[in-house]
Design a protein around this motif. Structure first.
Motif, PDB file in Angstrom:
ATOM      1  N   PHE A   9       5.265   2.096   1.695  1.00 15.65           N
ATOM      2  CA  PHE A   9       4.238   0.911   1.818  1.00 15.65           C
ATOM      3  C   PHE A   9       4.481   0.168   0.358  1.00 15.65           C
ATOM      4  O   PHE A   9       4.940   0.543  -0.314  1.00 15.65           O
ATOM      5  N   LYS A  21      -6.061  -1.961   0.499  1.00 18.54           N
ATOM      6  CA  LYS A  21      -5.108  -1.414   1.337  1.00 18.54           C
ATOM      7  C   LYS A  21      -4.139  -0.413   0.761  1.00 18.54           C
ATOM      8  O   LYS A  21      -3.940   0.567   1.546  1.00 18.54           O
ATOM      9  N   TRP A  22      -3.899  -0.314  -0.429  1.00 17.13           N
ATOM     10  CA  TRP A  22      -2.955   0.649  -0.949  1.00 17.13           C
ATOM     11  C   TRP A  22      -3.576   1.971  -0.986  1.00 17.13           C
ATOM     12  O   TRP A  22      -3.170   3.057  -0.546  1.00 17.13           O
ATOM     13  N   GLN A  24      -5.884   3.097   0.784  1.00 14.99           N
ATOM     14  CA  GLN A  24      -5.921   3.598   2.406  1.00 14.99           C
ATOM     15  C   GLN A  24      -4.634   4.152   2.737  1.00 14.99           C
ATOM     16  O   GLN A  24      -4.504   5.172   3.185  1.00 14.99           O
ATOM     17  N   ASP A  25      -3.594   3.478   2.368  1.00 17.32           N
ATOM     18  CA  ASP A  25      -2.148   3.988   2.586  1.00 17.32           C
ATOM     19  C   ASP A  25      -1.888   5.289   1.914  1.00 17.32           C
ATOM     20  O   ASP A  25      -1.342   6.215   2.466  1.00 17.32           O
ATOM     21  N   HIS A  29      -1.033   8.806   3.999  1.00 18.22           N
ATOM     22  CA  HIS A  29       0.299   9.407   3.521  1.00 18.22           C
ATOM     23  C   HIS A  29      -0.249  10.827   3.033  1.00 18.22           C
ATOM     24  O   HIS A  29       0.721  11.708   3.418  1.00 18.22           O
ATOM     25  N   HIS A  62       4.609   4.714  -5.754  1.00 15.97           N
ATOM     26  CA  HIS A  62       3.988   3.611  -5.172  1.00 15.97           C
ATOM     27  C   HIS A  62       2.971   2.670  -6.045  1.00 15.97           C
ATOM     28  O   HIS A  62       2.080   1.898  -5.349  1.00 15.97           O
TER      29      HIS A  62
END
Length: 122
Positions: A9, A21-22, A24-25, A29, A62
């Motif tokens: 992502f 958003k990050w 949560q991603d 993961h 990330h």
């Protein structure tokens, strides 16, 4: 070889615009990879060095290069996670206030007067 550089992502931006958003991603993961205990705050949670290293690699991969450099001294995924939370988590409060303001403004756009709005709400 090209799969090594492919991100799951989008990476966390320097100014944290995509933080909500990050985060949560990353959590999702890490749960799927069974690495989430490495960032959790539990005293009885003993995480092996291999899991910590995998979680650290995943998180660093990330985030933006500038953030990687800034947090280079952090070797523990929990410490890195807490540092990022301290830096960017305030955005929840900012976006919540902005969303409430936008919602109130939108509600008033649907009616011609405040009295009409009040009668619809009550």
């Amino acid at each position: 070889m090209s799969n090594l550089n492919k991100l799951d992502f989008s990476a966390l931006e320097v100014f944290g615009r995509n933080y909500l958003k990050w985060v949560q991603d990353v959590k999702l993961h890490l749960i799927v990879k069974n690495l989430h205990p490495a960032i959790e705050d539990k005293m009885d949670n003993l995480v092996g060095e291999a899991k910590k290293a995998n979680a650290m690699i995943f998180i660093r991969r990330h985030i933006h290069d500038a953030l990687q450099t800034e947090y280079l001294a952090n070797e523990d995924p929990r410490a890195l996670w807490v540092a990022l939370v301290d830096r960017f988590d305030h955005q929840k409060d900012i976006f919540l206030l902005e969303a409430r303001h936008d919602w109130q403004y939108l509600c008033f756009q649907d009616v011609k007067s405040v009295n009409e709005y009040n009668s619809k709400v009550c």
